[in-house]
Design a protein around this motif. Sequence first.
Motif, PDB file in Angstrom:
ATOM      1  N   SER A  75      -2.932  -4.084  -2.211  1.00  0.00           N
ATOM      2  CA  SER A  75      -4.083  -4.487  -1.177  1.00  0.00           C
ATOM      3  C   SER A  75      -4.837  -5.374  -1.632  1.00  0.00           C
ATOM      4  O   SER A  75      -5.423  -5.549  -2.578  1.00  0.00           O
ATOM      5  CB  SER A  75      -4.628  -3.136  -0.533  1.00  0.00           C
ATOM      6  OG  SER A  75      -3.821  -2.356   0.001  1.00  0.00           O
ATOM      7  N   GLU A  76      -5.034  -6.480  -0.636  1.00  0.00           N
ATOM      8  CA  GLU A  76      -6.582  -7.513  -0.904  1.00  0.00           C
ATOM      9  C   GLU A  76      -7.551  -7.059   0.108  1.00  0.00           C
ATOM     10  O   GLU A  76      -7.334  -6.683   1.105  1.00  0.00           O
ATOM     11  CB  GLU A  76      -5.599  -8.944  -0.387  1.00  0.00           C
ATOM     12  CG  GLU A  76      -4.595  -9.343  -1.237  1.00  0.00           C
ATOM     13  CD  GLU A  76      -4.351 -10.827  -1.252  1.00  0.00           C
ATOM     14  OE1 GLU A  76      -3.947 -11.591  -2.039  1.00  0.00           O
ATOM     15  OE2 GLU A  76      -4.211 -11.094   0.039  1.00  0.00           O
ATOM     16  N   TYR A  77      -8.877  -6.935  -0.525  1.00  0.00           N
ATOM     17  CA  TYR A  77      -9.987  -6.842   0.503  1.00  0.00           C
ATOM     18  C   TYR A  77     -10.711  -7.978   0.246  1.00  0.00           C
ATOM     19  O   TYR A  77     -10.834  -8.926  -0.607  1.00  0.00           O
ATOM     20  CB  TYR A  77     -10.593  -5.792  -0.609  1.00  0.00           C
ATOM     21  CG  TYR A  77      -9.827  -4.335  -0.835  1.00  0.00           C
ATOM     22  CD1 TYR A  77      -8.892  -4.266  -1.590  1.00  0.00           C
ATOM     23  CD2 TYR A  77      -9.922  -3.479   0.275  1.00  0.00           C
ATOM     24  CE1 TYR A  77      -8.285  -3.101  -1.973  1.00  0.00           C
ATOM     25  CE2 TYR A  77      -9.049  -2.391   0.323  1.00  0.00           C
ATOM     26  CZ  TYR A  77      -8.280  -2.325  -0.900  1.00  0.00           C
ATOM     27  OH  TYR A  77      -7.584  -1.158  -0.937  1.00  0.00           O
ATOM     28  N   HIS A  78     -11.535  -8.312   1.579  1.00  0.00           N
ATOM     29  CA  HIS A  78     -12.391  -9.172   1.680  1.00  0.00           C
ATOM     30  C   HIS A  78     -13.745  -8.821   1.434  1.00  0.00           C
ATOM     31  O   HIS A  78     -14.168  -7.614   1.957  1.00  0.00           O
ATOM     32  CB  HIS A  78     -12.215  -9.814   3.218  1.00  0.00           C
ATOM     33  CG  HIS A  78     -10.910 -10.422   3.297  1.00  0.00           C
ATOM     34  ND1 HIS A  78     -10.857 -11.749   3.668  1.00  0.00           N
ATOM     35  CD2 HIS A  78      -9.567 -10.179   3.361  1.00  0.00           C
ATOM     36  CE1 HIS A  78      -9.560 -12.332   3.888  1.00  0.00           C
ATOM     37  NE2 HIS A  78      -8.942 -11.166   3.681  1.00  0.00           N
ATOM     38  N   ASP A 104      -2.929  -1.221  -7.178  1.00  0.00           N
ATOM     39  CA  ASP A 104      -3.213  -1.409  -5.521  1.00  0.00           C
ATOM     40  C   ASP A 104      -2.992  -2.667  -5.223  1.00  0.00           C
ATOM     41  O   ASP A 104      -3.788  -3.678  -5.528  1.00  0.00           O
ATOM     42  CB  ASP A 104      -4.858  -1.025  -5.476  1.00  0.00           C
ATOM     43  CG  ASP A 104      -5.091  -1.049  -3.888  1.00  0.00           C
ATOM     44  OD1 ASP A 104      -6.147  -0.699  -3.564  1.00  0.00           O
ATOM     45  OD2 ASP A 104      -4.294  -1.527  -3.130  1.00  0.00           O
ATOM     46  N   ARG A 149      -8.144  -8.155  -5.583  1.00  0.00           N
ATOM     47  CA  ARG A 149      -7.600  -6.846  -5.542  1.00  0.00           C
ATOM     48  C   ARG A 149      -8.431  -6.120  -6.578  1.00  0.00           C
ATOM     49  O   ARG A 149      -9.243  -6.602  -7.517  1.00  0.00           O
ATOM     50  CB  ARG A 149      -6.266  -7.173  -6.402  1.00  0.00           C
ATOM     51  CG  ARG A 149      -5.195  -7.634  -5.264  1.00  0.00           C
ATOM     52  CD  ARG A 149      -3.828  -8.080  -6.015  1.00  0.00           C
ATOM     53  NE  ARG A 149      -3.478  -6.704  -6.781  1.00  0.00           N
ATOM     54  CZ  ARG A 149      -2.319  -6.671  -7.442  1.00  0.00           C
ATOM     55  NH1 ARG A 149      -1.794  -7.771  -7.771  1.00  0.00           N
ATOM     56  NH2 ARG A 149      -1.674  -5.606  -8.175  1.00  0.00           N
TER      57      ARG A 149
END
Length: 121
Positions: free
Chosen positions: A106-109, A104, A99
């Motif tokens: 959302s998780e991001y790669h 936020d 994160r």
Amino acid sequence: VRLVESGGGLVQAGGSLRLSCAASGSIYRINTMAWYRQAPGKQRELVATISTGRGTNYADSVKGRFTISRDNGENTMYLQMNSLKPEDTAVYYCNAVLRVDVRDLSEYHFWGQGTQVTVSS
């Protein structure tokens, strides 16, 4: 966010290497981290994963030989590779699910650029 791997190189069969992955940038929290590898002509495969609580999983091919660890305070992950075999030869990639901000959810790669590991017989 940037992931940078280091520690790859050339080693003889039976030898050891220690890979590092350092994450930097706008990071609120890193969740799961993982090492993947891709050998020439083959698909990228999962090597090992580690959760925030340091729970780990390994591919059957590396169990008992590789150890994944992380330093949450330093946003760094490691892969200690012992008893290396020629079939471990590949480009090793760092992956992080994270994160970027407390607001936020959302998780991001993110992926690193990879580091070459070559094991000679």
